[in-house]
Design a protein around this motif. Structure first.
Motif, mmCIF file in Angstrom:
data_model
loop_
_atom_site.group_PDB
_atom_site.id
_atom_site.type_symbol
_atom_site.label_atom_id
_atom_site.label_comp_id
_atom_site.label_asym_id
_atom_site.label_seq_id
_atom_site.Cartn_x
_atom_site.Cartn_y
_atom_site.Cartn_z
ATOM 1 N N ARG A 219 -44.638 125.197 58.283
ATOM 2 C CA ARG A 219 -46.041 125.091 58.166
ATOM 3 C C ARG A 219 -46.487 124.385 56.864
ATOM 4 O O ARG A 219 -45.643 124.645 55.985
ATOM 5 C CB ARG A 219 -46.662 126.619 58.249
ATOM 6 N N ASP B 68 -40.717 97.874 58.286
ATOM 7 C CA ASP B 68 -41.960 97.244 59.171
ATOM 8 C C ASP B 68 -43.072 97.825 58.499
ATOM 9 O O ASP B 68 -43.124 99.139 58.275
ATOM 10 C CB ASP B 68 -41.785 97.415 60.465
ATOM 11 N N GLN C 24 -48.909 123.672 53.483
ATOM 12 C CA GLN C 24 -49.872 124.616 52.547
ATOM 13 C C GLN C 24 -51.501 124.143 52.690
ATOM 14 O O GLN C 24 -52.264 125.025 52.737
ATOM 15 C CB GLN C 24 -49.434 124.361 51.157
ATOM 16 N N LEU C 25 -51.633 122.971 52.725
ATOM 17 C CA LEU C 25 -52.930 122.326 52.436
ATOM 18 C C LEU C 25 -53.209 121.380 53.127
ATOM 19 O O LEU C 25 -52.375 120.220 53.318
ATOM 20 C CB LEU C 25 -53.124 122.016 50.945
ATOM 21 N N MET C 26 -54.331 121.488 54.063
ATOM 22 C CA MET C 26 -54.590 120.321 54.914
ATOM 23 C C MET C 26 -53.531 119.827 55.887
ATOM 24 O O MET C 26 -52.375 119.630 55.745
ATOM 25 C CB MET C 26 -54.975 119.004 54.041
ATOM 26 N N GLU D 290 -46.837 121.211 46.714
ATOM 27 C CA GLU D 290 -46.232 120.794 48.053
ATOM 28 C C GLU D 290 -45.217 119.613 48.020
ATOM 29 O O GLU D 290 -45.207 118.720 47.146
ATOM 30 C CB GLU D 290 -47.578 120.210 48.868
ATOM 31 N N TRP E 272 -51.892 132.447 48.750
ATOM 32 C CA TRP E 272 -50.937 131.525 48.068
ATOM 33 C C TRP E 272 -50.533 131.894 46.613
ATOM 34 O O TRP E 272 -49.203 131.669 46.255
ATOM 35 C CB TRP E 272 -51.593 129.937 48.183
ATOM 36 N N GLU F 198 -39.849 118.534 63.245
ATOM 37 C CA GLU F 198 -38.888 117.704 62.664
ATOM 38 C C GLU F 198 -37.645 118.104 63.293
ATOM 39 O O GLU F 198 -37.121 119.057 63.554
ATOM 40 C CB GLU F 198 -38.827 117.997 60.987
ATOM 41 N N GLU G 262 -50.190 101.747 64.413
ATOM 42 C CA GLU G 262 -51.026 102.076 63.336
ATOM 43 C C GLU G 262 -50.365 102.808 62.220
ATOM 44 O O GLU G 262 -50.611 103.383 61.240
ATOM 45 C CB GLU G 262 -52.319 102.868 63.547
ATOM 46 N N GLU G 263 -48.729 102.853 62.408
ATOM 47 C CA GLU G 263 -47.955 103.480 61.430
ATOM 48 C C GLU G 263 -48.006 102.832 60.194
ATOM 49 O O GLU G 263 -48.146 101.830 60.117
ATOM 50 C CB GLU G 263 -46.627 103.725 62.094
ATOM 51 N N LEU G 264 -48.081 103.487 59.046
ATOM 52 C CA LEU G 264 -48.038 103.086 57.882
ATOM 53 C C LEU G 264 -46.823 102.400 57.553
ATOM 54 O O LEU G 264 -46.920 101.012 57.228
ATOM 55 C CB LEU G 264 -48.180 104.335 56.724
ATOM 56 N N ILE G 265 -45.598 103.071 57.592
ATOM 57 C CA ILE G 265 -44.699 102.350 57.181
ATOM 58 C C ILE G 265 -43.443 102.875 58.148
ATOM 59 O O ILE G 265 -43.371 104.144 58.152
ATOM 60 C CB ILE G 265 -44.312 102.343 55.810
ATOM 61 N N LYS G 266 -42.689 102.108 58.557
ATOM 62 C CA LYS G 266 -41.581 102.621 59.266
ATOM 63 C C LYS G 266 -40.093 101.684 58.944
ATOM 64 O O LYS G 266 -40.317 100.718 58.981
ATOM 65 C CB LYS G 266 -41.732 102.823 60.787
#
Lengths: 208, 474
Positions: free
Chosen positions: A55, B168, A57-59, B128, B278, A65, A83-87
Motif C-alpha cells: 500500500r 525507450d 502512503q499518499l495518493m 515515501e 501516519w 510487483e 504513453e509509458e513515460l520511460i521503459k
C-alpha cells in the motif's frame, strides 16, 4: 535463524484460494492491508509466481510487483497506448526469477558476453547477490527475500553460473532451512479451503 | 554585456514591488535579543523580541492553537513583523498570509474560507519510497517524423560506473528532456512514477569538452551501482492540499485552477484521522505553521466564534492577527470592544504592542528603503524626508523616495537632492494637506449639499456601516 515471523505473517493473513487450470492461486490480505498473490503448480507443488501489492502512503493506488515468476503480458488495450513515460528498451538485459524444488534460479536474458565476463558474489552485508561484469555493461544487486525471511545470509559456495543462448543463468541451492520453511508454509495452505473454478467443473460435466 | 545587464535588472525588479520586500527576518541574535538595525528591521525591540519567542514556539511545533495579536497605530510595522516572522521561519514551515477582508467571497462561506486558511498553515511531511533512475547520459536521440506531425521517438542511453542501459522514451518524457536541455555528459535523475527529469550537473569526465562553461555549471561524479534505485523522498504538503486532492468532486486539478469550492467536513475528518494514523506509525510528521490575518477587525462575529472553536483543535496552527483599531464596533454586532475583537477571543490571545517610531528609527527605515529601491539619496535630502515622515506619515515619505528618484534621474543626476524632494513634496499631496484643501474648498466640489447624514455617527472609521446594520435589525 528462524522463519517464525514469516509463518506468523502467513497465519495472520486472510487467505482465499481457487483453482485455475493446472494452478492453485492463493490471495493473502495482511493485517497492514498489504496484499500478496501466489500461484502454485498442481503438478509439482512448486510456486510459480508471487506478487506483492504494497500500500502507498499518499495518493495513487498501489500496483502489483512481481517477486518471482514470469511477468504476465498486459493484454488490456487501455494500457498499451505507448504513453509509458520511460521503459527499458527490449534489447536490454532483463531478469526473471524462478523457483525449482531444490534451487532458486535467475535468468538474465540479452547478455551476449562470454561467461568469463561475469562475476556473481554473495554480499553478506547487503544480504544479496551482486552480479558484476568486467566490461561494465551490467550490474545488478539481487535481493533474496526468501533468505531474509528465514534470517539466512547468502553463501558463495551455493552459487553456480551458466551461460548459453545469450542468457546468464544463476543458480542458488536452497539451504535446508528454506526448504523446511516452504514445507511449513504449504502445510498451512493445505488448511485453506479451495474454491473450484466453475469453468473446470462445467468442462468436467460436459465431458461426461 | 549591456544586454546581460538589462536582463539582470528586469529579474530583480520583480522582487521589489512589495512594501515589505526589504525584510529578511526579525533581526534577533542567538538569545532572541533584538538588534537595533538588522535584517531590514528597525526599532520595535520589544515587539520583535516577543515575535521571536512566537517563532520559537512554532519551530518546536509543540504548541497548537495559540493566538497572538499584534496591535498598534497605523504604520508602526505590524505587517513588517509578520513578514519578518515568515522569513525567520524559513520555507519549511508553512506561513499563510491573508487579509481580514479576504473571507468575504460569493464562492464560499466565510467559515469555509477561514477553515481553508487554517489548514493551509499546517504542513505534513510524508516520507515515501520512490523508484528513480540516476545516471550519466551517454547518448540521447530524439527522432521527429519527417512529416512534422505525429509522435516523436526517443531513446536515451544511461550509465553508471558499473553498468549501461538504453531506455525507450515516451512522448511526455521527451518534452521533459527537451525542456531541461539534457545532452550527453549530463548526470540526471528521473522519477519513474511521475516522469520528472532533473539535471544534477555535468560529469567530471566531460569537464574538458568545452573551453568555456557557465559559472552555474556544476560538475558531479558519475553515480555508482545500479541505474534504478529506490530512494526515500520527503514530500511536504499542507493539509489543505491533501483535502483538495481527496475531495472527490474536484480532484487534484483543482489545485492548479484554484477553484476548490467547499470541501465536505467528512473528507476533512477522514484526512485528520489518516494523518494522525501516519504520525503514530512514524511515517509522517506534522509541521504546524503560522496563519497571519491582517486587518483582523474586518472579520465579523461569526468568524470570531468559529475561530474560538477552531483554535481548540489539536491540528490548529499558531494564528497571528494584526489590527490598527482601538476600541471599536465588532463587525456584525452593535457592541464595541477593544480592537473590534470579542472579549472571549481576546482573552485567549497574547498581545504584542507596536509603538510609533521615533525620528531616528524613521531615518533608518528610509535609508533601508532607499537602498532597496536603488536610490542614492543625499544626507540633507534624507533629513528633510525624515522630517516629512515625522510630520505626515512614513508611508507617504516612502512614496516620495521612488518619485524623487525619478525626478533626479530626469535631470540626469546620480543623487537625489533636497530640491528633488521639495519638488515631489509640492507635486504630491499627503493625507493631511489633501483633507485641509477639501475642508477649505468643500463648496466647490460635487454633492457638497448632501451633508449632516453621517456627521451624527461620530468619528468611527466605519461610519457608514451602522446605518445599514440598523436597517437590517429593524
Amino acid at each position: 535463524m528462524s522463519y517464525e515471523n514469516w509463518i506468523n505473517l502467513i497465519k495472520s493473513a486472510e487467505k482465499a484460494s481457487f483453482l485455475s487450470g493446472k494452478n492453485r492461486k492463493i490471495h493473502y490480505k495482511f493485517p497492514n492491508s498489504d496484499e500478496m498473490a501466489e500461484e502454485y503448480s498442481m503438478e509439482t507443488g512448486v510456486i510459480q509466481r508471487r506478487a506483492w501489492k504494497k500500500r502507498k502512503q499518499l495518493m495513487g493506488d498501489a500496483s502489483w510487483e512481481l517477486e518471482l515468476g514470469e511477468p504476465i503480458p498486459d493484454q488490456d488495450p487501455r494500457n498499451q497506448t505507448g504513453e509509458e513515460l520511460i521503459k527499458e528498451s527490449n534489447s536490454q538485459p532483463s531478469i526473471i526469477k524462478r523457483l525449482t524444488r531444490k534451487n532458486i534460479e535467475w535468468r538474465i536474458r540479452n547478455l551476449p558476453y562470454p561467461i568469463d565476463n561475469y562475476s556473481v558474489t554473495a554480499d553478506v552485508e547487503k544480504k544479496a547477490l551482486v552480479v558484476r561484469t568486467v566490461n561494465k555493461k551490467y550490474y545488478k544487486v539481487i535481493e533474496i527475500p526468501e533468505l531474509i525471511r528465514c534470517g539466512l545470509a547468502p553463501e558463495q559456495s551455493l552459487i553456480s553460473l551458466h551461460h548459453q543462448y545469450n542468457t546468464l543463468i544463476i543458480t542458488y541451492k536452497k539451504p535446508e532451512l528454506l526448504v523446511e520453511m516452504e514445507v511449513e508454509t504449504l502445510k498451512i495452505l493445505k488448511t485453506v479451503e479451495t474454491e473450484t473454478n466453475m469453468d473446470d467443473l462445467l468442462q468436467g460435466l460436459l465431458g461426461k | 554585456m549591456t544586454d546581460d545587464k538589462i536582463e539582470f535588472r528586469d529579474v530583480t525588479r520583480i522582487e521589489r514591488i512589495g512594501a515589505h520586500s526589504h525584510i529578511r527576518g526579525l533581526g534577533l541574535d542567538d538569545v532572541l535579543e533584538a538588534r537595533a538595525v538588522s535584517q531590514g528591521m528597525v526599532g520595535q525591540k520589544d515587539a520583535r523580541r516577543a515575535a521571536g519567542i512566537v517563532v520559537q514556539i512554532v519551530r518546536e511545533g509543540k504548541m497548537a492553537g495559540r493566538c497572538i495579536l499584534i496591535a498598534g497605530e497605523p504604520s508602526t510595522g505590524k505587517t513588517a513583523i509578520a513578514v519578518g516572522m515568515a522569513q525567520a521561519l524559513g520555507s519549511e514551515s508553512p506561513f499563510t498570509s491573508m487579509s481580514g477582508s479576504e473571507i468575504y467571497s460569493l464562492e464560499m462561506s466565510k467559515t469555509e474560507a477561514l477553515c481553508q486558511a487554517l489548514r493551509k498553515s499546517i504542513g505534513v511531511r510524508i516520507k515515501e519510497e520512490t523508484e528513480i533512475i540516476e545516471g550519466e547520459v551517454v547518448e540521447i536521440q530524439i527522432d521527429r517524423p519527417a512529416t512534422g506531425t505525429g509522435q516523436k521517438v526517443g531513446k536515451v542511453t544511461l550509465k553508471t560506473t558499473d553498468m549501461e542501459t538504453s531506455y525507450d522514451l515516451g512522448n511526455k518524457i521527451i518534452e521533459c528532456f527537451m525542456k531541461e536541455k539534457i545532452q550527453a555528459g549530463d548526470i540526471i535523475t528521473i522519477d519513474k512514477a511521475s516522469g520528472k527529469v532533473s539535471k544534477l550537473g555535468r560529469s567530471f569526465t566531460r569537464a574538458r569538452d568545452y573551453d568555456a562553461t557557465g559559472a552555474q555549471t556544476r560538475f558531479v561524479q558519475c553515480p555508482e551501482g545500479e541505474l534504478q534505485k529506490r530512494k526515500e523522498v520527503v514530500h511536504t504538503v499542507t493539509l489543505h492540499e491533501i483535502d483538495v486532492i481527496n475531495s472527490r468532486t474536484h480532484g487534484f486539478l483543482a489545485l492548479f485552477s484554484g477553484d476548490t469550492g467547499e470541501i465536505k467536513q467528512e473528507v476533512r475528518d477522514q484526512i485528520n484521522n489518516k494523518v494522525m494514523e501516519w504520525r503514530e506509525e512514524g511515517k509522517a510528521e506534522i509541521n504546524p505553521g503560522v496563519l497571519f490575518i491582517d486587518e483582523v477587525h474586518m472579520l465579523d462575529i461569526e468568524c470570531f466564534s468559529y475561530l474560538n472553536r477552531a483554535l481548540e483543535s489539536d491540528m490548529a496552527p499558531v494564528v497571528v492577527m494584526a489590527t490598527n483599531r482601538g476600541i471599536t464596533r465588532i463587525r456584525g454586532t452593535n457592541f464595541r470592544s477593544p480592537h473590534g475583537i470579542p472579549i472571549d477571543l481576546l482573552d485567549r490571545m497574547i498581545i504584542i504592542r507596536t509603538i510609533p517610531y521615533v525620528e531616528k528609527e524613521i531615518k533608518e527605515i528610509l535609508k533601508i528603503r532607499c537602498e532597496e529601491e536603488d536610490c542614492n539619496m543625499h544626507t540633507d535630502a534624507l533629513t528633510i524626508l525624515t522630517k516629512i515622515a515625522h510630520d505626515t506619515s512614513l508611508r507617504y515619505a516612502i512614496q516620495l523616495i521612488s518619485t524623487g528618484n525619478l525626478i533626479s534621474k530626469r535631470r540626469k543626476a546620480t543623487e537625489v537632492l533636497v530640491e528633488d524632494i521639495k519638488k515631489v513634496y509640492s507635486l504630491f499631496l499627503d493625507e493631511n494637506r489633501s483633507s485641509q484643501i477639501l475642508k477649505e474648498h468643500q463648496d466647490e466640489y460635487m454633492f457638497n449639499e448632501i451633508e449632516g447624514v453621517d456627521s451624527g455617527a461620530g468619528g468611527d472609521s466605519g461610519s457608514i456601516m451602522p446605518k445599514q446594520e440598523a436597517m437590517e435589525i429593524s
